[in-house]
Design a protein around this motif. Structure first.
Motif, PDB file in Angstrom:
ATOM      1  N   VAL A 648       0.833  -1.220   0.000  1.00 44.06           N
ATOM      2  CA  VAL A 648       0.000   0.000   0.000  1.00 44.06           C
ATOM      3  C   VAL A 648       0.862   1.263   0.000  1.00 44.06           C
ATOM      4  CG1 VAL A 648      -1.946  -1.079   1.093  1.00 44.06           C
ATOM      5  CG2 VAL A 648      -0.169  -0.075   2.485  1.00 44.06           C
ATOM      6  N   ILE A 651      -0.643   4.556  -1.449  1.00 41.78           N
ATOM      7  CA  ILE A 651      -1.934   5.050  -0.952  1.00 41.78           C
ATOM      8  C   ILE A 651      -1.687   6.103   0.131  1.00 41.78           C
ATOM      9  CG2 ILE A 651      -4.161   4.403  -0.015  1.00 41.78           C
ATOM     10  CD1 ILE A 651      -3.520   3.045  -2.633  1.00 41.78           C
ATOM     11  N   ASP A 652      -2.294   7.220  -0.073  1.00 45.48           N
ATOM     12  CA  ASP A 652      -2.321   8.203   1.041  1.00 45.48           C
ATOM     13  C   ASP A 652      -3.644   8.966   1.011  1.00 45.48           C
ATOM     14  OD1 ASP A 652       0.035  10.495  -0.559  1.00 45.48           O
ATOM     15  OD2 ASP A 652      -2.032   9.903  -1.030  1.00 45.48           O
ATOM     16  N   GLU A 653      -3.684  10.115   1.581  1.00 46.83           N
ATOM     17  CA  GLU A 653      -4.977  10.814   1.747  1.00 46.83           C
ATOM     18  C   GLU A 653      -5.546  11.201   0.408  1.00 46.83           C
ATOM     19  OE1 GLU A 653      -2.236  11.547   5.064  1.00 46.83           O
ATOM     20  OE2 GLU A 653      -2.202  12.490   3.099  1.00 46.83           O
ATOM     21  N   ASN A 656      -6.395   7.460  -2.958  1.00 40.54           N
ATOM     22  CA  ASN A 656      -6.888   6.263  -2.284  1.00 40.54           C
ATOM     23  C   ASN A 656      -8.058   5.615  -3.015  1.00 40.54           C
ATOM     24  OD1 ASN A 656      -8.682   8.242  -1.750  1.00 40.54           O
ATOM     25  ND2 ASN A 656      -8.158   8.406   0.419  1.00 40.54           N
ATOM     26  N   TYR A 661      -4.925   1.556  -5.620  1.00 43.02           N
ATOM     27  CA  TYR A 661      -4.568   0.305  -4.948  1.00 43.02           C
ATOM     28  C   TYR A 661      -3.958  -0.684  -5.955  1.00 43.02           C
ATOM     29  CZ  TYR A 661      -6.426   1.042  -0.297  1.00 43.02           C
ATOM     30  OH  TYR A 661      -6.603   1.478   0.974  1.00 43.02           O
ATOM     31  N   GLY A 718       1.116   7.941   5.026  1.00 35.25           N
ATOM     32  CA  GLY A 718      -0.068   7.445   4.342  1.00 35.25           C
ATOM     33  C   GLY A 718      -0.556   6.094   4.846  1.00 35.25           C
ATOM     34  N   GLU A 719      -1.016   5.267   3.960  1.00 36.58           N
ATOM     35  CA  GLU A 719      -1.622   3.991   4.314  1.00 36.58           C
ATOM     36  C   GLU A 719      -0.586   3.057   4.910  1.00 36.58           C
ATOM     37  OE1 GLU A 719      -4.871   3.534   3.937  1.00 36.58           O
ATOM     38  OE2 GLU A 719      -4.799   1.516   4.788  1.00 36.58           O
TER      39      GLU A 719
ATOM     40  N   HIS B   5      -6.407  -4.324   6.768  1.00 38.11           N
ATOM     41  CA  HIS B   5      -6.255  -4.314   5.314  1.00 38.11           C
ATOM     42  C   HIS B   5      -6.838  -5.578   4.707  1.00 38.11           C
ATOM     43  CE1 HIS B   5      -4.385  -2.512   1.799  1.00 38.11           C
ATOM     44  NE2 HIS B   5      -4.072  -3.750   1.402  1.00 38.11           N
ATOM     45  N   TRP B   9     -10.161  -6.106   2.343  1.00 41.21           N
ATOM     46  CA  TRP B   9     -10.186  -6.789   1.049  1.00 41.21           C
ATOM     47  C   TRP B   9     -11.239  -7.886   1.053  1.00 41.21           C
ATOM     48  CZ3 TRP B   9      -9.137  -5.358  -3.420  1.00 41.21           C
ATOM     49  CH2 TRP B   9      -8.037  -4.567  -3.739  1.00 41.21           C
ATOM     50  N   ARG B  62     -11.266   4.083   1.404  1.00 38.86           N
ATOM     51  CA  ARG B  62     -11.046   5.524   1.615  1.00 38.86           C
ATOM     52  C   ARG B  62     -11.473   6.014   2.997  1.00 38.86           C
ATOM     53  NH1 ARG B  62     -13.000   8.827  -3.638  1.00 38.86           N
ATOM     54  NH2 ARG B  62     -11.050   8.570  -4.785  1.00 38.86           N
ATOM     55  N   TYR B  65      -9.594   8.191   5.338  1.00 38.01           N
ATOM     56  CA  TYR B  65      -9.138   9.501   4.881  1.00 38.01           C
ATOM     57  C   TYR B  65     -10.264  10.443   4.568  1.00 38.01           C
ATOM     58  CZ  TYR B  65      -4.845   6.888   4.324  1.00 38.01           C
ATOM     59  OH  TYR B  65      -3.743   6.137   4.569  1.00 38.01           O
TER      60      TYR B  65
END
Lengths: 759, 75
Positions: A648, A651-653, A656, A661, A718-719, B5, B9, B62, B65
């Protein structure tokens, strides 16, 4: 450039789609695009693309013109668009910043400044006015200023409260200023004169007061003596003269009486026709009266002379007294003079009376002489005619007729003769009367003159006396006034002296007091110092002994304490060891046992030790309740985390979506990094890449540096960070606990070391 | 956290599968009933299902965030 890129992309896409690239739906697409011939189609394509692009750009510009925010956005994102916009539209309007409050402030400030200006104005005007005054300009200049001043009078007052601001128009003050200086000037010379006078007094050597008083007393006494002597003299003289004068007056009166009596008797004798024996007695009485009169007249004359002598003597004494010029004797002198004058007047009046009486008597005597003469003559005639009858009047009967006829004839002849004589006498009488009148007039004149002169003299004397009296009175008044003034001056002098003396006294007193106080203070301080020294030495000894005692006690106590400390340290160390042991009970994937028990033991064992207590409480609650994971388990877990974080990474803010992904997964699959890489001393910006960080962290973990690994993992963003959060937390807990435990053990060791006494 | 995570999924895929299947089914039904056995409703339905599943999946991923904000207009 964007256009170019877009164009390129478009054309490339089209090429890709309908050219030689990988065809997805090539023919249809190409067909849809290439409806006409290939050449014209290319031109059409180009034209269409140009139009599209131009339209897009124009639309962008138009919209930017309408919406400045959009323009700003575009300018930000597309590099040279601001220049394009500047060319097309002109510079961007400045942003309408919120400046209403600022507008308000300047207004306020301006109003304040106006107020200040307004308030300054009158002050300035007043200052101006003040400056104008010495120049003494005309009234019109101050007049308008005055009106303004009136308008802002309050402000001016507030502002000019400190300063001196005259509120009178210029000319008035000028005059007022002109007037006081002369008055002041006038006052100054007077004061100066007075000062000089005052100065003169000290310049003249003042006799000492005692001497002055003695002198004054002497003078007074001398005066008194003189006065008394003078007055006694005067009195004596007055007395004597009075006596003598009275005597004289009495004598004169007596003389007057005698004269009057004599004349009366004479007249009686003349007129009365008494028998001869009575006549002889009368004549004898008359003679006695005459002798009496002459005697008394003589006596009176002598007395008058004596009185006159006395009066002269008195006058001499008075003159002498006058010459002495003693003020106090004046009234007595004046009185004496008056007495003298009155006596003189009386004497003169009596003398005149006597003189008149004498003159009368003279007339009467003359008359009597005449009568006697006539009688004698008649007798003689009778004798001549009739000598025989002479013998006796009483023999009248014996006379004959012849004798009688002869007598009658004689008588007739006598009568005729007498008539003729009478007629002659009448004639002569007139002449005699005239001459007598003349004589009398002369005598009268003389007497009048004499009387006038005497009266004049008397009057003059009177006036002189009055004048002298008046002079004396005024002199007395003056003397009294001068005395009062002198008294006042003396009083003022005494007051002044009193004040000066008072002030001097105070000064001297304060001086003396000061000296006394200072000497007292000195003595006191000396005394205090000595006592303090004594005290100090004593306390020093005492404190030394006490200190030694204390030292001994402390030594003993410290021994006790040291042993206690040693015991505690030992206990602490044991409990810390227990804690350490619990830490080691971690299984591979399970946490340790909860550390609570051991921590409790520690807390009990070192109840007084603040540092240990603090440390014990500093342990995270999780570790106490749940226990912590060991390093090994964390290390094992790390790899799973790493995998996930790699997956990941993208992926951040902002990114996403699922597509991201997918991309991220792709990246993780395709990107290969070193499994372990040594982290540099300093991390640079490019080191903050996820994969690099993970490899650094792996390296540090493998080398046992959990802390560094945690730090590095902390740098993830981030993620990746989110998925590693769990692990990070655990790592933190473990690190914290380990830190605290190590601190505790170090502390326990230190304490133990500290308490062990070197032999 | 690490499991989240994976859990996401799982949820995502399960949800998407269900939705696709449902969409497919509904598409088939519609196709059979109303659209004379054309293919497009089926495709449409499965597409709808896929889209919904995708959207849900995305939303799920999401969700940490997501910021809920209000636009404040200037006066």
């Amino acid at each position: 450039m964007l256009r170019v890129c877009l164009k390129g992309a478009n054309s490339a896409a089209r090429k890709c789609l309908c050219g030689n690239g990988v065809p997805l739906h090539p023919l249809q697409q190409c067909r849809s695009y290439t409806s006409g011939g290939s050449g014209s189609s290319a031109g059409k394509i180009v034209a269409a693309s140009v139009f599209t692009v131009g339209g897009g750009v124009g639309g962008t510009i138009l919209y930017a013109n309408w919406d400045p925010k959009f323009r700003a956005n575009v300018e930000k994102s597309i590099p040279y668009s601001d220049q394009l916009f500047g060319l097309a539209l002109g510079p961007a309007a400045p942003p309408p910043v919120i400046n209403k409050p600022r507008k308000v402030e300047p207004v306020q400030i301006s109003s304040m400044s106006e107020v200040w200006k307004d308030s300054k104005h009158p002050k300035a005007k007043e200052v101006e006015k003040k400056a104008e005054q010495p120049d003494a300009e005309g009234p019109p200049a101050p007049a308008p200023q005055e009106t303004l001043e009136e308008a802002s009078a309050q402000v001016a007052q507030i502002l000019s409260a400190i300063g001196e601001v005259p509120s009178v128009p210029a000319p008035g003050t000028h005059e007022a200023e002109a007037v006081p200086p002369p008055a002041a000037l006038k006052g100054v010379p007077a004061a100066a004169a007075k000062c000089t006078e005052c100065e003169h007094e000290p310049a003249v050597k003042e006799r000492p007061e005692g001497e002055v008083a003695a002198r004054l007393a002497e003078q007074d006494k001398a005066e008194q003596d003189l006065l008394t002597s003078l007055s006694s003299n005067l009195e004596d003289a007055l007395g004597s003269t009075a006596k003598v004068t009275l005597q004289a007056i009495g004598a004169q009166e007596a003389a007057l009486q005698a004269i009057a009596q004599h004349t009366r008797q004479l007249r009686e004798a003349m007129e009365a026709e008494a028998p001869p024996d009575k006549k002889s007695t009368q004549w004898r009485v008359l003679e006695d009266a005459l002798s009496e009169r002459s005697r008394s007249v003589d006596e009176a004359g002598a007395a008058v002379l004596k009185a006159k002598a006395e009066l002269d003597k008195l006058r001499g004494v008075i003159d002498g007294a006058k010459h002495l010029k003693i003020a106090a004797a004046r009234p007595s002198i004046l009185a004496a003079e008056e007495n003298l004058h009155s006596m003189v007047v009386d004497l003169d009046s009596v003398v005149t009376r006597v003189q008149t009486a004498q003159s009368e008597a003279k007339i009467v005597s003359q008359y009597s002489e005449l009568v006697n003469e006539a009688k004698a003559q008649f007798q003689k005639e009778l004798n001549s005619i009739t000598p025989e009858i002479q013998a006796n009047w009483k023999g009248l009967r014996k006379l004959t007729q012849d004798d009688l006829n002869s007598l009658i004839a004689h008588a007739h002849r006598r009568i005729d003769q007498l008539n003729r004589e009478l007629a002659e006498q009448r004639v002569r009488e007139q002449i005699h009367i005239d001459s007598a009148l003349e004589q009398q007039k002369l005598e009268d004149k003389k007497a009048l003159e004499v009387a006038i002169s005497t009266a004049l003299e008397h009057n003059r004397e009177q006036m002189r006396l009055e004048q002298e009296k008046k002079v004396e009175e005024t002199r007395e008044v003056m003397e009294a006034e001068m005395r009062t003034q002198l008294r006042r001056q003396a009083a003022a002098h005494t007051d002044h002296l009193r004040d000066v003396l008072k002030v001097q006294e105070q000064e001297l007193r304060s001086e003396a007091e000061e000296i006394l106080n200072s000497s007292l203070m000195e003595k006191e301080t000396e005394y205090r110092r000595l006592t303090q020294d004594q005290l100090d030495s004593f306390t020093l000894d005492m404190s030394a002994a006490y200190a030694r005692l204390k030292g001994m006690e402390e030594a003993i106590d410290s021994h006790v304490i040291a042993e206690e400390e040693a015991r505690k340290a030992h206990q602490l160390w044991l409990s810390v060891e227990a804690l350490n042991y619990t830490l080691k009970t971690a299984a591979l994937n399970d946490p340790t046992e909860p550390l609570e028990g051991a921590v409790q033991a520690i807390k009990e064992s070192c109840a007084e030790d603040e540092f240990a207590q603090a440390l014990a409480t500093a342990l995270p609650s999780e570790s106490l309740s749940r226990g912590v994971y060991s390093e090994a388990s964390l290390r094992a877990r790390f790899y799973a985390i790493r995998q996930l974080a790699r997956r990941v990474a993208l992926i951040d803010e902002t990114r996403n979506s699922l597509y991201q992904y997918f991309l991220s997964y792709l990246q993780a699959m395709l990107l290969f990094e070193k499994a372990q890489e040594a982290p540099p001393a300093k991390l640079s910006a490019e080191d903050l890449d996820t994969f690099k960080l993970l490899s650094y962290a792996a390296y540090s973990l493998e080398h046992g540096d959990l802390e560094l690994a945690a730090k590095l993992v902390n740098q993830l963003k981030g993620e990746s960070r989110r998925v590693a959060q769990d692990w990070l937390k655990e790592a933190r807990l473990t690190l914290e606990t380990k830190q605290v435990v190590s601190l505790l053990s170090a502390y326990a060791n230190a304490v133990g070391l500290g308490t062990t006494m070197a032999p | 956290m690490a499991n989240e995570h994976g859990q996401k999924w799982d949820r995502c895929l399960a949800d998407s599968a269900v939705k696709i299947a449902t969409g497919l089914g509904v598409g088939i039904v519609f196709s059979v009933l109303f659209f004379k056995r054309r293919t497009w409703p089926v495709a449409f339905g499965s597409g709808v299902g896929l889209g919904m599943g995708y959207s849900n999946c995305q939303q799920d991923f999401r969700s940490p965030y997501q910021l809920h904000g209000h636009r404040v207009k200037e006066p």
